[in-house]
Motif scaffolding. Structure first.
Motif, PDB file in Angstrom:
ATOM      1  N   THR A  91      16.952 -40.048  -1.164  1.00 38.15           N
ATOM      2  CA  THR A  91      16.804 -39.158   0.007  1.00 38.15           C
ATOM      3  C   THR A  91      15.526 -38.320  -0.077  1.00 38.15           C
ATOM      4  N   ASP A 139      17.599 -45.743   6.215  1.00 36.66           N
ATOM      5  CA  ASP A 139      18.290 -45.509   4.947  1.00 36.66           C
ATOM      6  C   ASP A 139      19.519 -46.410   4.891  1.00 36.66           C
ATOM      7  N   GLU A 140      19.836 -46.889   3.680  1.00 33.99           N
ATOM      8  CA  GLU A 140      20.984 -47.779   3.493  1.00 33.99           C
ATOM      9  C   GLU A 140      20.933 -48.973   4.443  1.00 33.99           C
TER      10      GLU A 140
HETATM   11 MG    MG Z   1      21.082 -42.401  -0.224  1.00 32.46          MG
END
Ligand code: MG
Ligand code: ADP
Length: 239
Positions: free
Chosen positions: A76, A181-182
């Motif tokens: 992150t 993200d992801e």
């Molecule tokens: Mg993460």
């Protein structure tokens, strides 16, 4: 250089594709805004994690990246630090009466979006860096209003963002960084077409893609978003 190769081997960082700068060994070695450095310190981060050591300097100079690293490895902050730095520098360098969003982070779930936005607010405190959350479960009117007041970062889920973009005229042509993200999880949940639809509303942003694992589908998506993406993997490959 041979020194960079040695350092990467020690940190278990593997880089393929486009050239990226050497890993940094401290947050203070890449010219971040002073306030951001203070916020990083206040968060209790003494040293960057390996994924941050490699992603931060590369993302700061505008490289597009496909990054894989284990859960809990600090992915992150590895995209938020360059996002906040680039947004704050842009706002400080441009006089504008209309503040359009500069960065967008997509994650597969509402909960993840909330976590990412919370960390963004913490790290962006005291800087020209406002955030808007675009997820289901809250009234869309409030989310729109917040964006119209002027934010630097939008954090959202693909489905809700599409809803918002279809129903409202949000100008996304200033978006310079697009973070996924992801990605593996987003693809598993069938968000591929929605992500591509959002991407087409942007004007050739830098792409930062993060995934715990890199599948063929993830690589295919990366190459359909950007021609020359650099692949960064941290830890032993393909466990
Ligand atoms: Mg993460
Ligand atoms: P990932 O997305 O890779 O699963 P996160 O970004 O959620 O990992 O980070 C995991 C935890 O590590 C979080 O609690 C975060 O605050 C913490 N963290 C991140 N970077 C650092 C750092 N440089 N030093 C100490 N803790 C960190």
């Amino acid at each position: 250089s041979a020194q960079t190769d040695l350092l990467r081997r020690k940190l278990e960082i593997n880089v393929k594709g486009n050239v990226v700068p050497a890993p940094i060994l401290s947050f203070s070695s890449c010219n971040l805004p002073q306030k951001l450095l203070q916020n990083i310190e206040a968060a209790g981060y003494e040293m960057p994690t390996p994924v941050q050591m490699q992603s931060i300097p590369a993302a700061l100079i505008g490289k597009s990246l496909l990054v894989s690293a284990d859960t809990g490895s600090g992915k992150t902050a590895s995209f938020l630090v360059p996002v906040i730095s680039r947004c704050a520098n842009f706002r400080n360098g441009h006089l504008q009466n209309q503040k359009k969003p500069l960065a967008m982070v997509l994650t597969p779930t509402r909960e993840l979006c909330i976590q990412v936005e919370e960390q963004a607010k913490l790290l962006g405190k005291g800087l020209p860096f406002k955030t808007a959350l675009v997820v289901g479960g809250d009234a869309m009117a409030g989310q729109i209003y917040r964006i119209q007041q002027g934010v630097e970062l939008i954090v959202g889920t693909p489905g809700r963002l599409i809803d918002l973009l279809i129903k409202h005229d949000i100008e996304l042509d200033d978006i310079m960084i697009f973070v996924l993200d992801e990605v593996d999880c987003m693809l598993q949940r069938g968000f591929r077409d929605q992500v591509m639809q959002i991407f087409r509303a942007l004007s050739q942003p830098q792409i930062l893609m993060y995934s715990a694992t890199i599948s063929q589908e993830v690589e295919k998506m990366a190459s359909s978003l950007v021609k020359d993406i650099a692949l960064v993997s941290v830890g032993r490959p393909n466990k």
